[in-house]
Structure formats: structure tokens, C-alpha cells
Motif scaffolding. Structure first.
Motif, PDB file in Angstrom:
ATOM      1  N   ASP A   4       0.821  -1.217   0.000  1.00  0.00           N
ATOM      2  CA  ASP A   4       0.000   0.000   0.000  1.00  0.00           C
ATOM      3  C   ASP A   4       0.853   1.264   0.000  1.00  0.00           C
ATOM      4  N   LEU A   5       2.099   1.102   0.399  1.00  0.00           N
ATOM      5  CA  LEU A   5       3.006   2.246   0.448  1.00  0.00           C
ATOM      6  C   LEU A   5       3.759   2.411  -0.883  1.00  0.00           C
ATOM      7  N   VAL A   6       4.268   1.297  -1.407  1.00  0.00           N
ATOM      8  CA  VAL A   6       5.120   1.412  -2.606  1.00  0.00           C
ATOM      9  C   VAL A   6       4.320   1.453  -3.907  1.00  0.00           C
ATOM     10  N   ALA A   7       3.120   0.856  -3.917  1.00  0.00           N
ATOM     11  CA  ALA A   7       2.350   0.828  -5.170  1.00  0.00           C
ATOM     12  C   ALA A   7       1.972   2.236  -5.658  1.00  0.00           C
ATOM     13  N   PRO A   8       1.363   3.088  -4.805  1.00  0.00           N
ATOM     14  CA  PRO A   8       1.024   4.432  -5.313  1.00  0.00           C
ATOM     15  C   PRO A   8       2.247   5.240  -5.707  1.00  0.00           C
ATOM     16  N   TYR A  35      -8.459   3.848  -8.895  1.00  0.00           N
ATOM     17  CA  TYR A  35      -9.153   2.635  -8.427  1.00  0.00           C
ATOM     18  C   TYR A  35      -8.127   1.751  -7.715  1.00  0.00           C
ATOM     19  N   ARG A  36      -7.974   1.948  -6.426  1.00  0.00           N
ATOM     20  CA  ARG A  36      -6.865   1.355  -5.669  1.00  0.00           C
ATOM     21  C   ARG A  36      -6.836  -0.173  -5.615  1.00  0.00           C
ATOM     22  N   PRO A  37      -7.994  -0.873  -5.668  1.00  0.00           N
ATOM     23  CA  PRO A  37      -7.911  -2.345  -5.674  1.00  0.00           C
ATOM     24  C   PRO A  37      -7.039  -2.883  -6.811  1.00  0.00           C
ATOM     25  N   LEU A  38      -6.906  -2.121  -7.906  1.00  0.00           N
ATOM     26  CA  LEU A  38      -6.043  -2.557  -9.024  1.00  0.00           C
ATOM     27  C   LEU A  38      -4.605  -2.781  -8.566  1.00  0.00           C
ATOM     28  N   GLN A  39      -4.190  -2.033  -7.557  1.00  0.00           N
ATOM     29  CA  GLN A  39      -2.807  -2.122  -7.076  1.00  0.00           C
ATOM     30  C   GLN A  39      -2.479  -3.492  -6.482  1.00  0.00           C
ATOM     31  N   HIS A  40      -3.515  -4.287  -6.235  1.00  0.00           N
ATOM     32  CA  HIS A  40      -3.288  -5.625  -5.667  1.00  0.00           C
ATOM     33  C   HIS A  40      -3.451  -6.721  -6.716  1.00  0.00           C
ATOM     34  N   VAL A  41      -3.679  -6.312  -7.968  1.00  0.00           N
ATOM     35  CA  VAL A  41      -3.918  -7.297  -9.027  1.00  0.00           C
ATOM     36  C   VAL A  41      -2.612  -7.586  -9.759  1.00  0.00           C
TER      37      VAL A  41
END
Lengths: 185, 306
Positions: free
Chosen positions: B32-36, B66-72
Motif C-alpha cells: 500500500d506504500l510502494v504501489a502508489p 481505483y486502488r484495488p487494481l494495485q493488488h492485481v
């Protein structure tokens, strides 16, 4: 090995093939690309700066330290020419990795192209070439120059520190005659 | 007395803010820190022909909105393929940090599909930074004109990215720099018949170049060794994070190549273990300082001095 102790336990605590891919594929790709770049740099004069080998800020020999000189060989003399704008990317690649094939292809392309005299008053100015490239779509009644051959040279400069200066030398060169002339002979 | 009390109060308030920030960082998954931060970097520094750049930028915006994309996993793999294609198409022009960003997107994609995402990110980040610096040091040791100091001499005399630093510590003037640039133009002009030109510069450039050479080899070597050394002991952690932060804060002060600084510091954050969360705070601080460097602090310093 890179603190994998908290990994999901597996028999014998050895990483599974899937884990190995997840952990090491990206670093392996880095090593692979950098290795290929190192090969190109040593065997084909590719600049250490470009190509993903992390050789930036290690040497004066970057793409900008290489330059191309082209001459039309005419029946009476030779004339330096400026490369047409549409070859910009090709020339950038040539400077970054000046292989014999690339230089020969460029020389052949330029030899087959049509060259016409630049505007009459421009010939007196030192920074304007005597001949210019005429693209195929341009209709002109200007007669084309009788080009016997085109010579392309890629030069590279190096830095000397005492006293400060730059010394340039040709790295690779090629001379090509127009296709219709070579086939006629 | 009241003055010292209010000073102590404001001091304790800032310590409290730091402690809150630390707790938040400890509790938050590293992704959650490095993805954005990675997506922001991708948005600012895409690679490739314009159509591919626009595709990458739109992809980055989609992930930020759309933040859930960061976990895909597939999302990151698609971005990695895009970045890789861009590097391949523009290999003659793409900076090395674009390659590093492509590997990092690949690492994010693979890690999102792993059982332990944080661990996978940590291993990838540590190895990518270590290997990148190992190659960088190897090139510098291999180069015939780096260890002699000639590279930095040349760069300070002719490269606008290092000219400011030379101006700060030597007697190099803008006139001399312009003379040197004009000499290069004369040599490389299409009609030039020259095979050598002379450059000007004060003798102190040579001394400064030797200092920069020694520092660069030392700090880049330290980053390479500490990141490739497989230990999570306290001292190893200090060496790793200290060397990378020292590298970023010194190097990018002189040469503001912010894209490279960002990707290194993002990977720095990713390789910090949760129990060493204050280092994440330090990396975020480093990132803020590097952004501040974009104001061209060397130039501001020069203006203040003269």
C-alpha cells in the motif's frame, strides 16, 4: 538466503519452483539484459550509457560523444551533407551501436537517394550544405547531383585532461555507390 | 522560562507526530506504500513512443484512482510488459532507471500473486538495488577514464548537470562552460574537418573530480555489497539503508536525476522489514528531499553566494 525464513513452510524448507520464480525472475532478467548489453558494448562498440547495462556516468563515451560525418563523392570534388530528418532515430541507434551493417545500410540508402543543389545563395554560407536531400514526393525541375558514391563515417571523441581537450577519431566507416551505377558496372 | 517551556512543548508535539507516523507505517502493508509511489513515478516518467507512453500513463492513473487494481497481479504484469516494450523500442535513448522500473513492475506483479507479498517484494527490492549497483560499480572500474578522474573532469567542464557543482567548488565560470560547449559543437558539426578541440577549465576541477571519483566508488560499492549481503542483522540493516540514503542524498544533490532517485528509494522502502519501520520514514523523508532538489538547490546556493 535473503531472509526467506518466514516463507510458507515446505518439505525440507526448500523454496518451491513458484517461489523461486517470484523471488528471482526480475533480478535474473536484470542480470540477463545487463549481460547482453555488456556483450554489445565490448563486441560491437555499444555505448555503456544506453541499453540497460547500468554503465551511465562511468565514461565519456556516451551517444553524444559520437557523431556522423557524411560526404557526397562527386566527379570533381566531395561535399559534406546533412542527414535527412526522417533518419533521426536510425542515426541515434547508429551512434549508440555503430555496427558495420548499420553504416553500410545508411551509406547505401544515401547513395540511392536524390541530392539536389541547395538554394544558390546558401552555398556561400559556411553552415549551409551545398546539396540537400530531395524526398521522393517532392516535385522539382532541379537537376539531381551526379553522385559517384557516398561516404559515411561514425566518429567518437575522447577526453584528454592535460591540457583539457577532445580528440576525435573514426570508429567505423563505409563508402557505397548508387545501386544503378554498381549494377551497370 | 515560558519560552523554553513552549519550545519543549512543540518539540514533544513533533516527536508525537513522528511516533504516530511510525505506528501508521508499521501497521500498513508495504504494498500500500510502494504501489502508489510507483504509479506516480510511472505517470511522470513513462517510456516508449507517444502511444505507449500515453497507455502507461492512463494505466498509472487507473491504478491511482481505483486502488484495488494495485493488488492485481495481471495489472502490474501488463505495466511491466509496457515498460519493457518501451525500453526495447527506444533502447538507444531509454535511461537505465526505465529498465529498473520495468523490472520493479514485474516484481510487483509476481509478488502480488505470492503467498507472502511483503517477503517477495523485500527479496526483489534488495536484489534489484544490489545488482543494479554491482553493474554500475563494475562499469566504473572497467572504464579507462573513470578511475583517473577524467570522466568527472569532462562532465564538470561540459555537462550542465555537473556544471553547477563545479561552479560551487571551483573557479569555473559560465563563460568557460559556454566556450567548451561551443568547442564540442565545432567538432561535431556535420561540416567540421576538425579532429581535436581544446577545452578550458581551472586546475581545481581536477582535484574535485578525484574527490567525486573516490566518493562514487565508495558509496556505490557500499550499496552493492550491503544489499547483496544476505543478512537481516541490525548492523547489516544500518549499512544497507544508510548507504542507499547517503547515496541518494549526495548524488542527487549534485545531479538531479529524480527518476532514478525515486525508483531506488521506493525499492528502499520495500526492502525494509516491518520491525524496522523507522527506516521507511527515513526513506519517505529522503524522497521529499530529492523532490526538493528539483528546485535546483545548487543554483540557488550559487545565487546566494554571488
Amino acid at each position: 538466503m535473503y531472509s526467506t525464513a518466514s516463507a510458507t513452510p515446505t518439505p525440507m524448507n526448500r523454496p518451491t519452483p513458484r517461489q523461486l520464480v517470484v523471488w528471482f525472475l526480475a533480478p535474473a532478467l536484470l542480470v540477463g539484459v545487463a549481460g547482453v548489453h555488456a556483450y554489445f558494448a565490448t563486441a560491437m562498440n555499444q555505448t555503456p550509457w544506453e541499453g540497460g547495462g547500468f554503465g551511465m556516468f562511468s565514461t565519456v563515451d556516451k551517444r553524444q560523444a559520437r557523431f556522423v560525418r557524411c560526404s557526397l563523392i562527386l566527379p570533381r570534388d566531395t561535399a559534406r551533407i546533412q542527414l535527412p530528418g526522417h533518419l533521426r532515430t536510425y542515426v541515434q541507434r547508429l551512434r549508440a551501436r555503430p555496427t558495420s551493417d548499420r553504416v553500410e545500410s545508411l551509406a547505401q540508402y544515401l547513395a540511392n537517394a536524390t541530392w539536389v543543389a541547395a538554394a544558390p545563395d546558401s552555398a556561400r554560407k559556411a553552415d549551409v550544405p551545398r546539396y540537400r536531400y530531395r524526398p521522393p514526393y517532392e516535385s522539382s525541375i532541379q537537376p539531381s547531383a551526379l553522385v559517384e558514391a557516398v561516404r559515411v563515417e561514425v566518429w567518437r571523441y575522447r577526453f584528454v585532461s592535460r591540457p583539457y581537450g577532445l580528440e576525435a577519431a573514426p570508429l567505423v566507416s563505409a563508402t557505397r555507390r548508387p545501386a544503378d551505377r554498381s549494377s551497370a558496372e | 522560562m515560558s519560552e523554553s517551556l513552549s519550545f519543549a512543548r512543540s518539540d514533544s508535539r513533533s516527536w508525537t507526530a513522528l511516533a504516530v507516523a511510525r505506528r501508521r507505517l508499521e501497521g500498513r502493508p508495504v504494498l500500500d506504500l510502494v504501489a502508489p509511489l510507483t504509479l506516480l513515478l510511472l505517470l511522470l516518467y513513462p517510456v516508449g513512443p507517444w502511444a505507449l507512453s500515453v497507455f502507461l500513463q492512463l494505466g498509472a492513473v487507473a491504478g491511482l484512482v481505483y486502488r484495488p487494481l494495485q493488488h492485481v497481479s495481471g495489472y502490474w504484469l501488463l505495466l511491466a510488459v509496457g515498460m519493457g516494450t518501451g525500453c526495447l523500442l527506444l533502447w538507444h535513448d531509454a535511461d537505465n532507471h526505465k529498465y529498473l522500473l520495468a523490472y520493479w513492475c514485474l516484481a510487483l506483479g509476481l509478488s502480488c500473486g505470492a503467498d507472502d507479498t511483503a517477503q517477495a517484494l523485500r527479496i526483489n527490492a534488495q536484489l534489484l538495488v544490489g545488482l543494479c549497483f554491482l553493474w554500475a560499480v563494475a562499469w566504473k572500474l572497467w572504464s579507462p577514464n573513470f578511475l583517473t578522474g577524467e570522466f568527472f573532469e569532462y562532465a564538470m567542464l561540459t555537462d550542465d548537470r555537473l556544471f553547477g557543482l563545479a561552479q560551487l567548488f571551483t573557479d569555473l565560470t559560465p563563460d568557460v562552460y559556454e566556450h567548451n560547449r561551443a568547442a564540442i559543437d565545432r567538432l561535431t558539426a556535420y561540416s567540421s574537418t576538425l579532429d581535436q578541440v581544446s577545452l578550458n577549465g581551472p586546475a581545481r576541477v581536477h582535484f574535485l573530480a578525484r574527490v567525486l571519483t573516490a566518493w562514487t566508488i565508495f558509496i556505490e560499492g557500499a550499496v552493492a555489497v550491503s544489499f547483496l549481503w544476505p543478512s537481516s542483522a541490525r548492523r547489516a540493516t544500518w549499512a544497507r539503508n544508510g548507504s542507499l540514503l547517503a547515496f541518494a542524498l549526495t548524488t542527487y544533490f549534485a545531479t538531479p536525476v529524480s527518476g532514478f532517485a525515486w525508483v531506488l528509494l521506493i525499492m528502499g522502502i520495500a526492502q525494509v522489514r516491518p520491525e524496522r519501520a523507522p527506516w521507511r520514514l527515513a526513506y519517505l523523508g529522503g524522497l521529499a528531499v530529492v523532490i526538493l532538489y528539483q528546485l535546483d538547490l545548487v543554483d540557488l546556493l550559487l545565487q546566494a553566494l554571488h
